[in-house]
Scaffold this motif. Structure first.
Motif, short mmCIF file in Angstrom:
data_model
loop_
_atom_site.label_atom_id
_atom_site.label_comp_id
_atom_site.label_asym_id
_atom_site.label_seq_id
_atom_site.Cartn_x
_atom_site.Cartn_y
_atom_site.Cartn_z
N ILE A 271 20.58 -14.58 -25.45
CA ILE A 271 20.89 -14.40 -24.03
C ILE A 271 20.60 -15.69 -23.27
O ILE A 271 19.77 -16.49 -23.68
CB ILE A 271 20.06 -13.27 -23.40
CG1 ILE A 271 18.55 -13.56 -23.56
CG2 ILE A 271 20.42 -11.91 -23.98
CD1 ILE A 271 17.69 -12.82 -22.59
N GLN A 272 21.30 -15.85 -22.16
CA GLN A 272 20.91 -16.81 -21.14
C GLN A 272 20.53 -16.01 -19.90
O GLN A 272 21.17 -15.00 -19.59
CB GLN A 272 22.04 -17.79 -20.83
CG GLN A 272 22.27 -18.80 -21.94
CD GLN A 272 22.87 -20.09 -21.42
OE1 GLN A 272 23.64 -20.09 -20.47
NE2 GLN A 272 22.51 -21.20 -22.05
N ILE B 237 9.05 -12.94 -17.39
CA ILE B 237 9.46 -13.70 -18.58
C ILE B 237 8.91 -13.07 -19.85
O ILE B 237 9.61 -12.98 -20.87
CB ILE B 237 9.01 -15.17 -18.46
CG1 ILE B 237 9.68 -15.83 -17.26
CG2 ILE B 237 9.36 -15.93 -19.75
CD1 ILE B 237 11.19 -15.80 -17.26
N LYS B 238 7.68 -12.60 -19.81
CA LYS B 238 7.11 -11.92 -20.98
C LYS B 238 7.90 -10.66 -21.31
O LYS B 238 8.13 -10.33 -22.48
CB LYS B 238 5.64 -11.59 -20.74
CG LYS B 238 4.71 -12.78 -20.91
CD LYS B 238 3.24 -12.35 -20.83
CE LYS B 238 2.31 -13.50 -21.16
NZ LYS B 238 0.88 -13.08 -21.08
N ASP B 239 8.32 -9.95 -20.27
CA ASP B 239 9.11 -8.73 -20.45
C ASP B 239 10.45 -9.05 -21.12
O ASP B 239 10.88 -8.37 -22.05
CB ASP B 239 9.33 -8.07 -19.09
CG ASP B 239 9.73 -6.61 -19.19
OD1 ASP B 239 9.29 -5.93 -20.13
OD2 ASP B 239 10.48 -6.14 -18.32
N ILE B 240 11.09 -10.13 -20.64
CA ILE B 240 12.35 -10.57 -21.23
C ILE B 240 12.13 -10.98 -22.69
O ILE B 240 12.90 -10.60 -23.59
CB ILE B 240 12.93 -11.75 -20.43
CG1 ILE B 240 13.43 -11.27 -19.06
CG2 ILE B 240 14.09 -12.43 -21.19
CD1 ILE B 240 13.82 -12.39 -18.11
N ASN B 241 11.08 -11.73 -22.94
CA ASN B 241 10.82 -12.23 -24.29
C ASN B 241 10.53 -11.09 -25.27
O ASN B 241 11.01 -11.09 -26.41
CB ASN B 241 9.65 -13.22 -24.27
CG ASN B 241 9.48 -13.94 -25.58
OD1 ASN B 241 10.40 -14.64 -26.04
ND2 ASN B 241 8.34 -13.77 -26.22
N ILE C 106 16.81 -11.41 -31.13
CA ILE C 106 17.74 -12.38 -30.55
C ILE C 106 16.94 -13.51 -29.89
O ILE C 106 15.74 -13.37 -29.65
CB ILE C 106 18.68 -11.73 -29.50
CG1 ILE C 106 17.86 -11.18 -28.32
CG2 ILE C 106 19.51 -10.63 -30.14
CD1 ILE C 106 18.71 -10.68 -27.18
N ASP C 107 17.62 -14.61 -29.60
CA ASP C 107 16.97 -15.76 -28.98
C ASP C 107 17.28 -15.83 -27.49
O ASP C 107 18.33 -15.40 -27.03
CB ASP C 107 17.44 -17.06 -29.63
CG ASP C 107 16.81 -17.30 -30.99
OD1 ASP C 107 15.90 -16.54 -31.36
OD2 ASP C 107 17.24 -18.25 -31.67
N ILE C 108 16.35 -16.43 -26.75
CA ILE C 108 16.60 -16.82 -25.36
C ILE C 108 17.16 -18.24 -25.41
O ILE C 108 16.48 -19.18 -25.83
CB ILE C 108 15.32 -16.75 -24.52
CG1 ILE C 108 14.82 -15.30 -24.47
CG2 ILE C 108 15.59 -17.28 -23.10
CD1 ILE C 108 13.45 -15.14 -23.84
N LEU C 109 18.40 -18.39 -25.00
CA LEU C 109 19.13 -19.63 -25.21
C LEU C 109 19.04 -20.61 -24.04
O LEU C 109 19.47 -21.75 -24.15
CB LEU C 109 20.61 -19.32 -25.47
CG LEU C 109 20.89 -18.35 -26.62
CD1 LEU C 109 22.35 -17.96 -26.65
CD2 LEU C 109 20.46 -18.95 -27.94
N GLY C 110 18.49 -20.15 -22.92
CA GLY C 110 18.41 -21.01 -21.74
C GLY C 110 18.71 -20.21 -20.50
O GLY C 110 18.67 -18.98 -20.50
#
Length: 329
Positions: free
Chosen positions: A82-83, A101-105, A113-117
């Motif tokens: 995701i971005q 951000i911790k919740d998203i991570n 999945i990865d956080i792409l930016g």
């Protein structure tokens, strides 16, 4: 305009009719009922979708990730990453930013999945944090599905329960109010626990492998709004037997106390699937521990909800009940 997802008529007139197309590599374009773009990369296709999260006090990062990735799953693709765009009012504390951000991570880790930016900005344009996620996934060209593939005679299969996301939000954000209205602590806690059921990635990938005709995840407007959108994409009708729609006990209790229609309640976590082999698909899903139910059929005619003593003809997608409740309270 009313708060919430823009209605179908305005969406077509104000947005879709203003968009031009030119690139032949785009296989699925913006259309009512289609939430993702599908882009041709030879043997593989990329699937992309964007969603915001608003109107939520807690857990917005988790919701943002799952809602965006659910659209990818509805096309039978596996999300890769995701971005995120994060718009924050000046009053936001550093602790609040870290919590989002911790919740998203954590949600990204759970989905592998990865956080792409993305982009993070403090602005007085918003008075509450706003999270927007864009998800990207991939599958092979012969495996991707759409909402427009539903065929007359198909069974309509749904997973889990109706109004799942809305139940989790209300059980969390209005916990004390619902407790005072007489909803038990046990039911409210079971409603809050539905936050762990928001992803439809597993059923999306399994159903794509099974070879279903169409999929659409339930979002604003609830089950009935999402089935209506799907039928518009496929240019067909449907009959739904309301007594067959799975309704969680927490959803039933909360809906009764707040006078909410659970079938119109925002419902990420439920996937709508159409297939000529509904019973076989239900068995396959249940073998993987995924609750699945046949609730109706795709038809040539009208869009009908059958109740015990009446039939209701849907002529438009209903307004989402969470947004109506928030506007009135």
């Amino acid at each position: 305009m009313k708060a919430g997802k823009i209605d179908i008529g305005n969406l077509k007139e104000l947005i879709l009719d203003q968009i031009s197309t030119s690139n032949q590599d785009v296989l699925v374009r913006p259309k009512i009922g289609e939430d993702s773009a599908v882009i041709d990369f030879g043997e593989f296709v990329a699937v992309m979708s964007t969603d915001p999260i608003t109107g939520v006090k807690e857990g917005m990062g988790n919701l943002a990730v799952n809602v965006a990735c659910n659209d990818i799953a509805a096309n039978g693709a596996k999300a890769i990453g995701i971005q995120q765009a994060l718009l924050l009012p000046p009053s936001t504390s550093e602790e609040e930013i870290i919590a989002i951000i911790k919740d998203i991570n954590q949600a990204a880790q759970k989905l592998d999945i990865d956080i792409l930016g993305g982009h993070t900005e403090v602005t007085d344009i918003v008075d509450k944090p706003l999270v927007v996620c864009t998800a990207i996934g991939k599958t092979t060209k012969d495996k991707y599905t759409t909402s427009s593939g539903a065929k007359v005679g198909d069974d309509i299969v749904v997973t889990k329960w109706t109004g799942l996301e809305g139940t989790a939000i209300l059980a969390n954000d209005y916990y004390e109010s619902l407790l005072n209205l007489g909803v038990s602590e046990e039911l409210l806690q079971s409603g809050q626990a539905l936050r762990q059921e928001l992803s439809v990635m597993a059923e999306g990938l399994l159903s794509a492998e099974f070879g279903v005709s169409a999929m659409h995840d339930v979002t604003e407007g609830g089950l009935y709004g999402s089935v209506f959108e799907m039928s518009m994409a496929a240019e067909c009708g449907f009959i739904i037997e309301e007594n067959l729609v799975p309704l969680h006990k927490a959803t039933k209790a909360i809906a009764e106390k707040l006078e909410i229609n659970p079938y119109h309640l925002i419902g990420s976590g439920m996937m709508i699937i159409t297939t000529a082999c509904g019973q076989e698909l239900v068995k396959e899903l249940k073998l993987e521990g995924i609750k699945a139910t046949i609730i109706g059929k795709i038809t040539k005619g009208d869009r009908i909800i059958k109740r015990k003593k009446q039939e209701i003809k849907l002529t438009s997608a209903p307004q989402d009940e969470l947004w109506r409740f928030l506007a009135e309270n």
